[in-house]
Scaffold this motif. Sequence first.
Motif, mmCIF file in Angstrom:
data_model
loop_
_atom_site.group_PDB
_atom_site.id
_atom_site.type_symbol
_atom_site.label_atom_id
_atom_site.label_comp_id
_atom_site.label_asym_id
_atom_site.label_seq_id
_atom_site.Cartn_x
_atom_site.Cartn_y
_atom_site.Cartn_z
ATOM 1 N N UNK A 136 -32.591 17.606 -29.114
ATOM 2 C CA UNK A 136 -31.423 17.449 -28.249
ATOM 3 C C UNK A 136 -30.506 16.330 -28.712
ATOM 4 N N UNK A 137 -31.073 15.199 -29.116
ATOM 5 C CA UNK A 137 -30.201 14.084 -29.518
ATOM 6 C C UNK A 137 -29.356 14.477 -30.720
ATOM 7 N N UNK A 138 -29.908 15.292 -31.601
ATOM 8 C CA UNK A 138 -29.131 15.753 -32.753
ATOM 9 C C UNK A 138 -27.975 16.650 -32.302
ATOM 10 N N UNK A 139 -28.242 17.548 -31.380
ATOM 11 C CA UNK A 139 -27.187 18.434 -30.865
ATOM 12 C C UNK A 139 -26.076 17.646 -30.181
ATOM 13 N N UNK A 140 -26.466 16.670 -29.382
ATOM 14 C CA UNK A 140 -25.461 15.871 -28.664
ATOM 15 C C UNK A 140 -24.615 15.076 -29.655
ATOM 16 N N UNK A 141 -25.263 14.432 -30.614
ATOM 17 C CA UNK A 141 -24.526 13.649 -31.614
ATOM 18 C C UNK A 141 -23.591 14.538 -32.425
ATOM 19 N N UNK A 142 -24.053 15.720 -32.786
ATOM 20 C CA UNK A 142 -23.199 16.627 -33.560
ATOM 21 C C UNK A 142 -22.005 17.100 -32.736
ATOM 22 N N UNK A 143 -22.189 17.267 -31.426
ATOM 23 C CA UNK A 143 -21.044 17.651 -30.581
ATOM 24 C C UNK A 143 -20.023 16.523 -30.533
ATOM 25 N N UNK A 144 -20.488 15.292 -30.451
ATOM 26 C CA UNK A 144 -19.578 14.138 -30.467
ATOM 27 C C UNK A 144 -18.789 14.128 -31.778
ATOM 28 N N UNK A 145 -19.465 14.375 -32.880
ATOM 29 C CA UNK A 145 -18.789 14.407 -34.192
ATOM 30 C C UNK A 145 -17.806 15.570 -34.264
ATOM 31 N N UNK A 146 -18.180 16.715 -33.672
ATOM 32 C CA UNK A 146 -17.281 17.871 -33.650
ATOM 33 C C UNK A 146 -15.994 17.540 -32.906
#
Length: 155
Positions: free
Chosen positions: A62-72
């Motif tokens: 989950x933390x990877x998904x959240x961080x990637x959304x922030x980067x997106x």
Amino acid sequence: MALNTGMSEEDRKAVAAGLSRVLADSYTLYLKTHNFHWNVTGPNFQSLHNLFETQYTELAAAVDEIAERIRTLGQPAPGSYKAFAELTSLQEAEGVPSWKEMVEALLADNETTARSIRSVFPTAEAANDEASLDLLTQRLSAHEKAAWMLRAHLG
């Protein structure tokens, strides 16, 4: 290169700020859950050891998904203990609590994280950010389920 996905920069920054708080709560909860997995003892050792592993494994993804959304969204994702400590709503564990205190702490932290997630919905809705809303909905469901599982261990 500028983003042109239909969201204003102001909206992207606002949603990313909310997601950054969710990321900090999620990472702090991941670390605490993993710590408790390593250190749990008592009559419920096997079931709690396994439950904590299931929960920290889910949080790691989950933390990877959240961080990637922030980067997106074109924003930097926080990624240090210092940044997480400034952003999180959760408290770190002191020492090695009893198995029951571990379960109570993780239950409270999953509920706190669920509230943090809920607080970002209005910002994402106002920005018409369906991708972040989808992510937030999935995360909310995961934390509510984790809380239910933990609550069941308390009777």
